[in-house]
Design a protein around this motif. Structure first.
Motif, PDB file in Angstrom:
ATOM      1  N   LYS A 215    -127.648 -12.666 -89.255  1.00 43.80           N
ATOM      2  CA  LYS A 215    -128.882 -12.549 -88.494  1.00 43.80           C
ATOM      3  C   LYS A 215    -129.422 -12.780 -86.850  1.00 43.80           C
ATOM      4  N   ASN A 216    -128.243 -13.419 -85.950  1.00 47.73           N
ATOM      5  CA  ASN A 216    -128.510 -13.800 -84.930  1.00 47.73           C
ATOM      6  C   ASN A 216    -127.206 -13.339 -84.277  1.00 47.73           C
ATOM      7  N   TRP A 217    -127.093 -13.743 -83.183  1.00 47.64           N
ATOM      8  CA  TRP A 217    -126.304 -13.103 -81.812  1.00 47.64           C
ATOM      9  C   TRP A 217    -124.948 -14.539 -82.060  1.00 47.64           C
ATOM     10  N   GLU A 218    -123.738 -14.116 -81.754  1.00 43.26           N
ATOM     11  CA  GLU A 218    -122.945 -15.569 -82.210  1.00 43.26           C
ATOM     12  C   GLU A 218    -121.815 -15.755 -81.284  1.00 43.26           C
ATOM     13  N   LEU A 219    -122.050 -17.229 -80.634  1.00 46.93           N
ATOM     14  CA  LEU A 219    -120.703 -16.970 -79.572  1.00 46.93           C
ATOM     15  C   LEU A 219    -119.741 -17.212 -80.549  1.00 46.93           C
ATOM     16  N   PHE A 220    -118.498 -16.191 -79.680  1.00 48.12           N
ATOM     17  CA  PHE A 220    -116.768 -15.799 -80.085  1.00 48.12           C
ATOM     18  C   PHE A 220    -115.912 -16.517 -79.452  1.00 48.12           C
ATOM     19  N   TYR A 221    -115.147 -17.332 -79.616  1.00 47.53           N
ATOM     20  CA  TYR A 221    -114.163 -18.092 -78.701  1.00 47.53           C
ATOM     21  C   TYR A 221    -113.546 -17.533 -79.168  1.00 47.53           C
ATOM     22  N   SER A 222    -112.636 -17.339 -79.923  1.00 46.21           N
ATOM     23  CA  SER A 222    -111.993 -16.575 -80.248  1.00 46.21           C
ATOM     24  C   SER A 222    -111.569 -14.973 -78.940  1.00 46.21           C
ATOM     25  N   GLN A 223    -110.148 -14.555 -78.543  1.00 47.60           N
ATOM     26  CA  GLN A 223    -109.814 -13.047 -78.417  1.00 47.60           C
ATOM     27  C   GLN A 223    -109.542 -12.073 -79.563  1.00 47.60           C
ATOM     28  N   ILE A 224    -109.279 -11.000 -79.411  1.00 43.51           N
ATOM     29  CA  ILE A 224    -109.275 -10.279 -80.136  1.00 43.51           C
ATOM     30  C   ILE A 224    -108.284  -8.818 -79.543  1.00 43.51           C
ATOM     31  N   ALA A 225    -106.711  -9.119 -80.044  1.00 43.84           N
ATOM     32  CA  ALA A 225    -105.763  -8.466 -79.351  1.00 43.84           C
ATOM     33  C   ALA A 225    -105.762  -7.378 -79.780  1.00 43.84           C
ATOM     34  N   GLY A 226    -105.513  -6.683 -78.980  1.00 45.23           N
ATOM     35  CA  GLY A 226    -105.963  -5.086 -78.611  1.00 45.23           C
ATOM     36  C   GLY A 226    -107.172  -4.603 -78.236  1.00 45.23           C
ATOM     37  N   PHE A 227    -108.214  -5.345 -78.144  1.00 43.77           N
ATOM     38  CA  PHE A 227    -109.619  -5.088 -77.512  1.00 43.77           C
ATOM     39  C   PHE A 227    -109.569  -5.280 -75.540  1.00 43.77           C
ATOM     40  N   THR A 228    -109.966  -4.838 -75.221  1.00 48.71           N
ATOM     41  CA  THR A 228    -110.467  -4.740 -73.901  1.00 48.71           C
ATOM     42  C   THR A 228    -112.187  -4.218 -74.214  1.00 48.71           C
ATOM     43  N   TYR A 229    -112.999  -5.855 -73.596  1.00 49.55           N
ATOM     44  CA  TYR A 229    -114.704  -5.720 -73.529  1.00 49.55           C
ATOM     45  C   TYR A 229    -114.887  -5.326 -72.393  1.00 49.55           C
ATOM     46  N   LYS A 230    -116.065  -4.813 -71.833  1.00 49.32           N
ATOM     47  CA  LYS A 230    -116.661  -4.272 -71.563  1.00 49.32           C
ATOM     48  C   LYS A 230    -117.509  -4.270 -71.194  1.00 49.32           C
ATOM     49  N   PRO A 231    -118.848  -4.764 -70.533  1.00 51.87           N
ATOM     50  CA  PRO A 231    -119.586  -5.204 -70.055  1.00 51.87           C
ATOM     51  C   PRO A 231    -120.978  -4.058 -69.975  1.00 51.87           C
ATOM     52  N   GLY A 232    -121.699  -3.847 -70.159  1.00 52.02           N
ATOM     53  CA  GLY A 232    -122.668  -3.028 -70.719  1.00 52.02           C
ATOM     54  C   GLY A 232    -122.428  -1.942 -71.841  1.00 52.02           C
ATOM     55  N   TYR A 233    -121.538  -2.165 -73.068  1.00 52.31           N
ATOM     56  CA  TYR A 233    -121.260  -1.330 -73.873  1.00 52.31           C
ATOM     57  C   TYR A 233    -121.340  -2.200 -75.391  1.00 52.31           C
ATOM     58  N   ARG A 234    -122.422  -1.770 -76.158  1.00 54.58           N
ATOM     59  CA  ARG A 234    -121.887  -2.418 -77.713  1.00 54.58           C
ATOM     60  C   ARG A 234    -121.081  -1.761 -78.770  1.00 54.58           C
ATOM     61  N   TYR A 235    -120.456  -2.544 -78.700  1.00 50.51           N
ATOM     62  CA  TYR A 235    -119.197  -2.481 -79.558  1.00 50.51           C
ATOM     63  C   TYR A 235    -119.512  -2.246 -81.528  1.00 50.51           C
ATOM     64  N   VAL A 236    -119.350  -1.446 -81.927  1.00 52.79           N
ATOM     65  CA  VAL A 236    -118.938  -1.829 -83.581  1.00 52.79           C
ATOM     66  C   VAL A 236    -117.438  -1.325 -83.671  1.00 52.79           C
ATOM     67  N   LEU A 237    -116.243  -2.553 -83.817  1.00 51.99           N
ATOM     68  CA  LEU A 237    -115.171  -2.586 -83.727  1.00 51.99           C
ATOM     69  C   LEU A 237    -115.121  -3.030 -85.963  1.00 51.99           C
ATOM     70  N   LEU A 238    -114.057  -2.526 -86.165  1.00 48.10           N
ATOM     71  CA  LEU A 238    -112.920  -2.833 -87.514  1.00 48.10           C
ATOM     72  C   LEU A 238    -112.118  -3.358 -87.223  1.00 48.10           C
ATOM     73  N   VAL A 239    -111.841  -4.844 -87.643  1.00 47.82           N
ATOM     74  CA  VAL A 239    -110.921  -5.726 -87.204  1.00 47.82           C
ATOM     75  C   VAL A 239    -110.115  -6.730 -87.756  1.00 47.82           C
ATOM     76  N   ASN A 240    -109.295  -6.247 -88.082  1.00 48.79           N
ATOM     77  CA  ASN A 240    -108.097  -7.406 -88.630  1.00 48.79           C
ATOM     78  C   ASN A 240    -107.729  -9.099 -88.510  1.00 48.79           C
ATOM     79  N   ARG A 241    -108.756  -9.944 -89.387  1.00 47.37           N
ATOM     80  CA  ARG A 241    -108.659 -11.682 -89.284  1.00 47.37           C
ATOM     81  C   ARG A 241    -107.806 -12.184 -90.316  1.00 47.37           C
ATOM     82  N   THR A 242    -107.123 -12.698 -89.503  1.00 46.00           N
ATOM     83  CA  THR A 242    -105.442 -13.742 -90.734  1.00 46.00           C
ATOM     84  C   THR A 242    -106.820 -15.311 -90.364  1.00 46.00           C
TER      85      THR A 242
END
Length: 221
Positions: A47-74
């Motif tokens: 329901k609310n935004w959560e802090l994400f302390y990890s990295q997402i391999a292969g993803f380069t974040y750029k501020p100013g954009y909202r992303y919807v990602l499909l991610v493999n979580r192991t």
């Protein structure tokens, strides 16, 4: 049969879950091993935004954009106390939407202003234990640091995704031949030059003609 069961068991244990993550357009202050800025995310049932302390391999974040990602979580094994229980790897960017960030929101550049940036790569060559670093004054729009054995200073301008250096100068102490070479190369690269920049995984990266020219790592002030 036993071998097949063992192989199947190992495969099942290491199988990644495929999840959808929504990544917010601005970073937020957080504290891991040290104070830093984190991405903000929503999971399927968030329901609310959560802090994400990890990295997402292969993803380069750029501020100013909202992303919807499909991610493999192991799920990780033998997880250190200060580390995430999961590893994340980008599978696909489903959406990338340009958003308007409130003036009061933390941005990647706010993160840059809070830290010292030590040179770790120049023109594709790793700089081991480099003495070169720089810091930015967001109020005076000044940049300063060490170019080798000398200090340097000048002005900078930042716009949407670009960073320009102007009126660069420095001290003129005698240096070793090795430091002279390093200093000359670095100052030539940044003197009166404009770069595209991004901040990814706590590195400040400067590009020209789509080529990574300078990479700086976050260092304590």
């Amino acid at each position: 049969m036993l071998t097949l069961l063992l192989v199947f068991g190992l495969s099942a244990a290491s199988k990644a879950d495929v999840i959808t993550l929504v990544v917010k357009e601005d970073l937020a202050s957080c504290t891991g091993v040290a104070p830093m800025n984190c991405m903000q995310v929503k999971y399927k049932n968030s329901k609310n935004w959560e802090l994400f302390y990890s990295q997402i391999a292969g993803f380069t974040y750029k501020p100013g954009y909202r992303y919807v990602l499909l991610v493999n979580r192991t799920k990780r094994k033998n997880v250190p106390a200060d580390a995430s229980a999961y590893e994340y790897k980008l599978k696909k960017v489903l959406k990338k939407i340009k958003m308007k960030i409130p003036a009061s929101a933390n941005t990647a550049w706010d993160f840059v202003l809070k830290h010292k940036w030590k040179l770790i790569q120049m023109n594709g060559v790793t700089q081991k234990d480099s003495p070169v670093y720089m810091t930015f004054d967001g109020v005076q729009k000044r940049v300063s640091g060490k170019s080798g054995c000398n200090t340097f200073f000048g002005a900078y301008e930042k716009s949407d995704g670009t960073l320009s250096f102007h009126q660069m100068a420095g001290t003129m102490m005698a240096c070793s031949e090795e430091l002279n070479k390093l200093e000359h190369q670095f100052l030539t690269l940044i003197g009166d030059q404009t770069f595209k920049y991004d901040v990814a995984e706590q590195t400040l990266n400067l590009y020209q003609n789509n080529k990574l020219v300078l990479m700086f790592g976050m260092a304590p002030l």
